[in-house]
Design a protein around this motif. Structure first.
Motif, PDB file in Angstrom:
ATOM      1  N   THR A 251     -47.282  54.955 -84.632  1.00  0.00           N
ATOM      2  CA  THR A 251     -46.354  56.025 -84.991  1.00  0.00           C
ATOM      3  C   THR A 251     -46.316  56.174 -86.506  1.00  0.00           C
TER       4      THR A 251
ATOM      5  N   THR B  35     -46.736  61.947 -86.617  1.00  0.00           N
ATOM      6  CA  THR B  35     -46.354  62.000 -85.202  1.00  0.00           C
ATOM      7  C   THR B  35     -44.850  62.100 -84.988  1.00  0.00           C
TER       8      THR B  35
ATOM      9  N   LYS C 145     -45.169  50.878 -86.322  1.00  0.00           N
ATOM     10  CA  LYS C 145     -44.562  52.132 -86.756  1.00  0.00           C
ATOM     11  C   LYS C 145     -44.302  52.076 -88.252  1.00  0.00           C
TER      12      LYS C 145
END
Length: 323
Positions: free
Chosen positions: A90, A113, A61
């Protein structure tokens, strides 16, 4: 996988791309942005090399932060660069929402996202007092547009301030009853520039936690790459509530994130004494030297921040690293 000496694994990179901000939030930049760096912010190729190296070390992420990241004209290209990096699941952005209505589609098209909007009040007068901006209505419109689009998870960050929080809490509870967003209340943190303000305005997140329990809210299981918020849900509410309580017991034990500043420095903690320059390793496409440097430096990460001792490290204000 990046693992420190305390067994913590790091799946999450907070990547600042500028320290410039156009808001004057009371707790961060009450006098507005002061140009006190050389402003040689990370270039797109440097960002690409950074994210690629961290993905090889287990990062899943990446959160793009500032300052206010939308002040960079190449933000869509940065988002696209991150989203196209293998193993990154992410791609998140934290913004004050100033350009949300005009740019959100570009960000989503580029691969965003998750979207976090800093919005400290739902009361226009309070919002203006806290941020120095009268854009609350425009920001709320942008949030509605993003929710209608549906391609990104939407969260709202609100800093808890003693002067305002009691009056505004019911507004936020009413809002999430009908709106599918996660509102995260963040305890005010002391920084080098806000010591007097902190003493006046800090309030513990446990006051809200107790209210949540009393109203029937229950905790949600955290994902391994999630941020520091403890999330709560309620069957009668469309949205959720989160709490970020850096002064709570064992807050740092679940730390899973590292930070890169807009000048290419690795910060092992938001409140570390100094950043560790990585820029020399960002001038070549081969990631191995950067991977080796970070893998070595991670062993310098401390077990905890020292906020309880009122030690704030090199962080003079949150705009430096995006929180």
């Amino acid at each position: 996988m990046l693992t420190d000496d305390f067994g913590r694994r790091f799946y999450y990179l907070r990547l600042s791309i500028t320290d410039v901000c156009n808001f004057r939030c009371e707790y961060c930049l009450p006098d507005g942005y002061q140009c006190d760096t050389d402003r040689q912010f990370l270039s797109l190729p440097e960002i690409k090399r950074t994210v690629n190296a961290f993905s090889l070390m287990g990062t899943e992420k990446v959160r793009i932060t500032g300052g206010e990241p939308s002040l960079r004209k190449d933000l869509p290209e940065i988002i696209e660069c991150v989203s196209q990096t293998p193993k990154i699941k992410t791609v998140a952005l934290t913004t004050n929402g100033f350009k949300l209505t005009s740019q959100y589609q570009q960000w989503l098209d580029a691969g965003l996202t998750a979207l976090n909007i800093s919005m400290d009040s739902l009361i226009p007068e309070q919002f203006n007092l806290i941020t120095g901006s009268n854009k609350l209505g425009e920001i709320l419109k942008g949030i509605d547009l993003c929710l209608a689009d549906g391609r990104a998870k939407v969260k709202v960050n609100a800093v808890l301030l003693k002067q305002y929080h009691k009056k505004q809490l019911d507004y936020f509870f009413d809002w999430v009853k009908e709106t599918p967003v996660s509102v995260r209340f963040i305890e005010l943190m002391e920084t080098g520039d806000n010591k007097a303000y902190f003493e006046k305005q800090h309030v513990s997140g446990t006051t809200i936690q107790n209210q949540l329990f009393e109203r029937g809210w229950v905790p949600v299981i955290r994902d391994k790459s999630a941020g520091p918020a403890i999330e709560y849900c309620h069957p009668e509410y469309q949205g959720s509530i989160g709490l970020i309580m850096p002064y709570s017991k064992d807050f740092c034990s679940s730390c899973n994130r590292l930070r890169i500043s807009s000048l290419g420095k690795l910060h092992l903690c938001l409140f570390a004494e100094h950043g560790l320059s990585l820029r020399e390793y960002l001038q070549q496409d081969d990631p191995q030297e950067l991977v080796q440097a970070v893998s070595t430096l991670i062993h310098d990460k401390k077990a905890t921040h020292f906020l309880h001792d009122r030690l704030t490290g090199a962080t003079s204000h949150l705009s430096m690293l995006g929180g």
